[in-house]
Design an enzyme around this catalytic site. Sequence first.
Site, PDB file in Angstrom:
ATOM      1  N   GLY A  20      20.842  65.461  41.217  1.00 29.01           N
ATOM      2  CA  GLY A  20      19.869  66.165  40.380  1.00 29.01           C
ATOM      3  C   GLY A  20      18.925  66.930  41.303  1.00 29.01           C
ATOM      4  O   GLY A  20      19.114  66.923  42.535  1.00 29.01           O
ATOM      5  N   SER A 263      31.484  31.408  33.594  1.00 30.47           N
ATOM      6  CA  SER A 263      32.320  32.608  33.628  1.00 30.47           C
ATOM      7  C   SER A 263      32.305  33.297  32.269  1.00 30.47           C
ATOM      8  O   SER A 263      32.646  34.460  32.151  1.00 30.47           O
ATOM      9  CB  SER A 263      33.747  32.241  34.026  1.00 30.47           C
ATOM     10  OG  SER A 263      34.370  31.568  32.969  1.00 30.47           O
ATOM     11  N   CYS A 319      37.886  36.358  42.425  1.00 24.38           N
ATOM     12  CA  CYS A 319      38.154  35.937  41.050  1.00 24.38           C
ATOM     13  C   CYS A 319      39.578  36.286  40.609  1.00 24.38           C
ATOM     14  O   CYS A 319      40.039  37.413  40.820  1.00 24.38           O
ATOM     15  CB  CYS A 319      37.147  36.652  40.162  1.00 24.38           C
ATOM     16  SG  CYS A 319      37.422  36.367  38.436  1.00 24.38           S
ATOM     17  N   GLY A 360      31.978  42.245  41.879  1.00 24.35           N
ATOM     18  CA  GLY A 360      32.750  43.487  41.997  1.00 24.35           C
ATOM     19  C   GLY A 360      32.066  44.594  42.770  1.00 24.35           C
ATOM     20  O   GLY A 360      32.574  45.710  42.826  1.00 24.35           O
ATOM     21  N   ARG A 382      30.381  38.162  47.722  1.00 20.59           N
ATOM     22  CA  ARG A 382      31.066  38.556  48.961  1.00 20.59           C
ATOM     23  C   ARG A 382      30.099  39.205  49.939  1.00 20.59           C
ATOM     24  O   ARG A 382      30.117  38.924  51.139  1.00 20.59           O
ATOM     25  CB  ARG A 382      32.195  39.535  48.617  1.00 20.59           C
ATOM     26  CG  ARG A 382      33.091  39.932  49.774  1.00 20.59           C
ATOM     27  CD  ARG A 382      33.866  41.206  49.438  1.00 20.59           C
ATOM     28  NE  ARG A 382      32.946  42.295  49.155  1.00 20.59           N
ATOM     29  CZ  ARG A 382      32.423  43.098  50.073  1.00 20.59           C
ATOM     30  NH1 ARG A 382      32.744  42.966  51.334  1.00 20.59           N
ATOM     31  NH2 ARG A 382      31.561  44.043  49.734  1.00 20.59           N
ATOM     32  N   GLY A 407      35.777  30.931  45.838  1.00 19.16           N
ATOM     33  CA  GLY A 407      35.265  31.042  44.473  1.00 19.16           C
ATOM     34  C   GLY A 407      34.811  29.693  43.942  1.00 19.16           C
ATOM     35  O   GLY A 407      35.296  28.650  44.378  1.00 19.16           O
ATOM     36  N   ARG A 418      31.699  25.402  35.298  1.00 19.41           N
ATOM     37  CA  ARG A 418      31.469  26.832  35.129  1.00 19.41           C
ATOM     38  C   ARG A 418      32.447  27.434  34.105  1.00 19.41           C
ATOM     39  O   ARG A 418      32.205  28.479  33.529  1.00 19.41           O
ATOM     40  CB  ARG A 418      31.658  27.494  36.500  1.00 19.41           C
ATOM     41  CG  ARG A 418      31.305  28.925  36.539  1.00 19.41           C
ATOM     42  CD  ARG A 418      31.277  29.462  37.953  1.00 19.41           C
ATOM     43  NE  ARG A 418      30.705  30.781  37.898  1.00 19.41           N
ATOM     44  CZ  ARG A 418      31.407  31.876  37.680  1.00 19.41           C
ATOM     45  NH1 ARG A 418      32.705  31.808  37.568  1.00 19.41           N
ATOM     46  NH2 ARG A 418      30.808  33.038  37.591  1.00 19.41           N
TER      47      ARG A 418
HETATM   48  P1  IMP Z   1      31.659  39.254  44.392  1.00 22.92           P
HETATM   49  O1  IMP Z   1      30.272  39.736  44.689  1.00 22.92           O
HETATM   50  O2  IMP Z   1      32.588  40.368  44.014  1.00 22.92           O
HETATM   51  O3  IMP Z   1      32.214  38.388  45.461  1.00 22.92           O
HETATM   52  O4  IMP Z   1      31.549  38.373  43.061  1.00 22.92           O
HETATM   53  C1  IMP Z   1      30.712  37.262  42.963  1.00 22.92           C
HETATM   54  C2  IMP Z   1      30.755  36.755  41.533  1.00 22.92           C
HETATM   55  O5  IMP Z   1      32.061  36.281  41.192  1.00 22.92           O
HETATM   56  C3  IMP Z   1      29.848  35.566  41.251  1.00 22.92           C
HETATM   57  O6  IMP Z   1      28.508  35.894  41.064  1.00 22.92           O
HETATM   58  C4  IMP Z   1      30.479  34.966  40.006  1.00 22.92           C
HETATM   59  O7  IMP Z   1      30.069  35.604  38.828  1.00 22.92           O
HETATM   60  C5  IMP Z   1      31.955  35.269  40.186  1.00 22.92           C
HETATM   61  N1  IMP Z   1      32.720  34.104  40.671  1.00 22.92           N
HETATM   62  C6  IMP Z   1      32.371  33.174  41.580  1.00 22.92           C
HETATM   63  N2  IMP Z   1      33.377  32.305  41.798  1.00 22.92           N
HETATM   64  C7  IMP Z   1      34.382  32.676  40.999  1.00 22.92           C
HETATM   65  C8  IMP Z   1      35.683  32.165  40.770  1.00 22.92           C
HETATM   66  O8  IMP Z   1      36.171  31.213  41.381  1.00 22.92           O
HETATM   67  N3  IMP Z   1      36.424  32.809  39.812  1.00 22.92           N
HETATM   68  C9  IMP Z   1      35.940  33.864  39.112  1.00 22.92           C
HETATM   69  N4  IMP Z   1      34.745  34.407  39.341  1.00 22.92           N
HETATM   70  C10 IMP Z   1      33.965  33.819  40.270  1.00 22.92           C
END
Ligand code: IMP
Length: 503
Positions: A20, A263, A319, A360, A382, A407, A418
Site C-alpha cells: 500500500g 486439537s 501434525c 503452520g 517449530r 508433537g 489433547r
Molecule cells: P507448528 O508451529 O507448525 O510446529 O505447530 C505447532 C502447533 O501444532 C501447536 O500449537 C498445536 O496446536 C499443534 N500440535 C502440537 N502437537 C501436535 C500433534 O502431535 N498433532 C497435531 N497437532 C499438534
Amino acid sequence: MAKFCKEPSRTFSEYLLIPGYTDENCTPDNVNLRTPLVKFKKGEEPALHLNIPMVSAIMQAVSGEEMACALAREGGVSFIYGSQSIESQAAMVAKVKATKSGFTGSDSNISPEATLKDVIELKKKTGHSTMAVTENGEADGKLVGIVTSRDYRVSRMDLDTKVKEFMTPFDKLIVGKEDITLSEANDLIWDHKLNQLPVVDDKQRLKAFVFRKDYASHKENPNELLDDQKRYIVGAGINTRDYQERVPALVKAGVDVLCIDSSEGYSCWQAKTLQWIRDTYGDRVKVGAGNVVDEEGFRFLAEAGADFIKVGIGGGSICITREQKGIGRGQATATLEVAQARDKYFEETGVYIPICSDGGIVHDYHITLALAFGADFVMLGRYFARFKEAPNNLVSVNGNYMKEYWGEGSARARNWQRYDVGGEGKMSFVEGVDSYVPYAGTLHENVGLTLSKVSHTMCNCGCLTIPDLQKNAKVTLVSSTSIVEGGAHDVVVRDESFDAKPQ
Ligand code: IMP
C-alpha cells in the site's frame, strides 16, 4: 446431504501481500505490534495484552520456564505445557513468577568451609563466577558472604584455602532488602560501583542477585511483558479432564492466563471446562479455548465464555491429524473465516474476542499474513523449538546441531487428553510425529530478526499497527508458477550465507 464449503482450503504459502502507500511516517521504528490477548468490551482496554503478536505452543518440546522468561522479555507469552503432573506444571509457573525481571536467583551456593578447589569446580559446573556463601552451603542458608573471580587468583593461592579466608564477608557487602525495586537496586549498584547486588530477606537469606550487566539488558528490552509486581507474564495449558485440580494449582502458582489445549475445541467438554472456571472464579481467571476452524466453532466457544479463541486443525509441522482422521482446514482459510466471525460477533455484542492462528507458520512472512487475515496473534511450535531456551535436547545429527521436536499427539508425548472426545476409550493411534529441527541459537536474536521483517512488510503495506493491517492489507492468491518466480531462479546462487534460505 453433507454441507460443502465453497472455498478451497488454503495455506499461507498460497498468498502474497500487495504493497500500500508508504508515507514518511511509516517507518519500522514507528510500527507498534501491541495486540490484545484477552477479550474486552468496545472502548475498554483488555486486561492482558501482548507487546509482540507471538506466543509459544503448549508443548513439551517448546514451553518450559526458560522459554517463558525469554519470550516474556521480548513481549510475548509462553503457555507452559500441561502434559505433565499438576505439581510439576505449577512448579514451572511458580518459577517463572519468581524470576523478577532483572533479579536472578542464585544456582551457585557454597559453604564457608569449602575450598578454592570447590569454588573452581562449582564455577565449571554452573558457568557462573558469582557465588553466594551461605552458612550451610545451601540456597536457603543465611548469607555470610559472596565470592567472585576478583576474590582469588588460582596461580598464587593454595587450592585448599578455605572460602571463608578469601570471600567478601557479609559485613563488607552492600545489600538490598527484599522489597527493593529494580531501579533502587540499580542506584545502589551505580553509587557503590558494584558489579552485583545481593538482595536478602529479614533472616539474611539470599533472595536474588541484581547484576549490572542484567540491568543493561533490561534496558535493552523495552517490550518486556510484566505484571504489576514486575514479574514475567506466563500462561499454562489445561485439559478437559483434570481442570478441577489443575486450575486451582496453577492459579495458586500465579499463572496469568490459561488455555484449554485441544486439537478440536467445538465440544461440550470445552464448554463444561469454561463453565466450571467461570462458576469458580468469575472473570478473574483468563482462559483461551480452541482449536476451531469455522464460524460455528468460534460462536460456540465465544458463547461458552472463552477469553481468546485458537484457530487451526491439522496445520502444525509435526501434525498428522489430517492424514489420520481426515479433519482440518487450510490455516489461511480457517483464520480468515474465524476472523470474520470475530468481527461479526464484535458488531453484534460489542465484545472483541482475540483470535490466535495456531500452527503452520513456516516463513516469517506467514506471521504478517496471519495478522493480515485477521489473527490478533500467532502460536508457534517449530519456530521456538529451534532455540536454546526450549526445554528439548540439543543433539548432533550427521554433524549438524539439531533440536528434538515432537508433537503432543506423538507416542513420545502421549498427551492423549489433547485429543479427548469423551468416553473411556484410550487413543489407539497417534496424531503427531517425533522429529528434529535445526538449532537456531537464542530466542532474542531470532525474534528480533523475525519482527524486523514483519515491521518492514507492514510499512510496505502502509500500516503501523496490527488493527491497521487487519483492516487495510491487500492480499493476492499466487499461482504455482509465480511461487517459482518468487525465489531466486535461473541463477546459480553464490552467497549461501546471506539469508539465501529465508525463514
Ligand atoms: P507448528 O508451529 O507448525 O510446529 O505447530 C505447532 C502447533 O501444532 C501447536 O500449537 C498445536 O496446536 C499443534 N500440535 C502440537 N502437537 C501436535 C500433534 O502431535 N498433532 C497435531 N497437532 C499438534
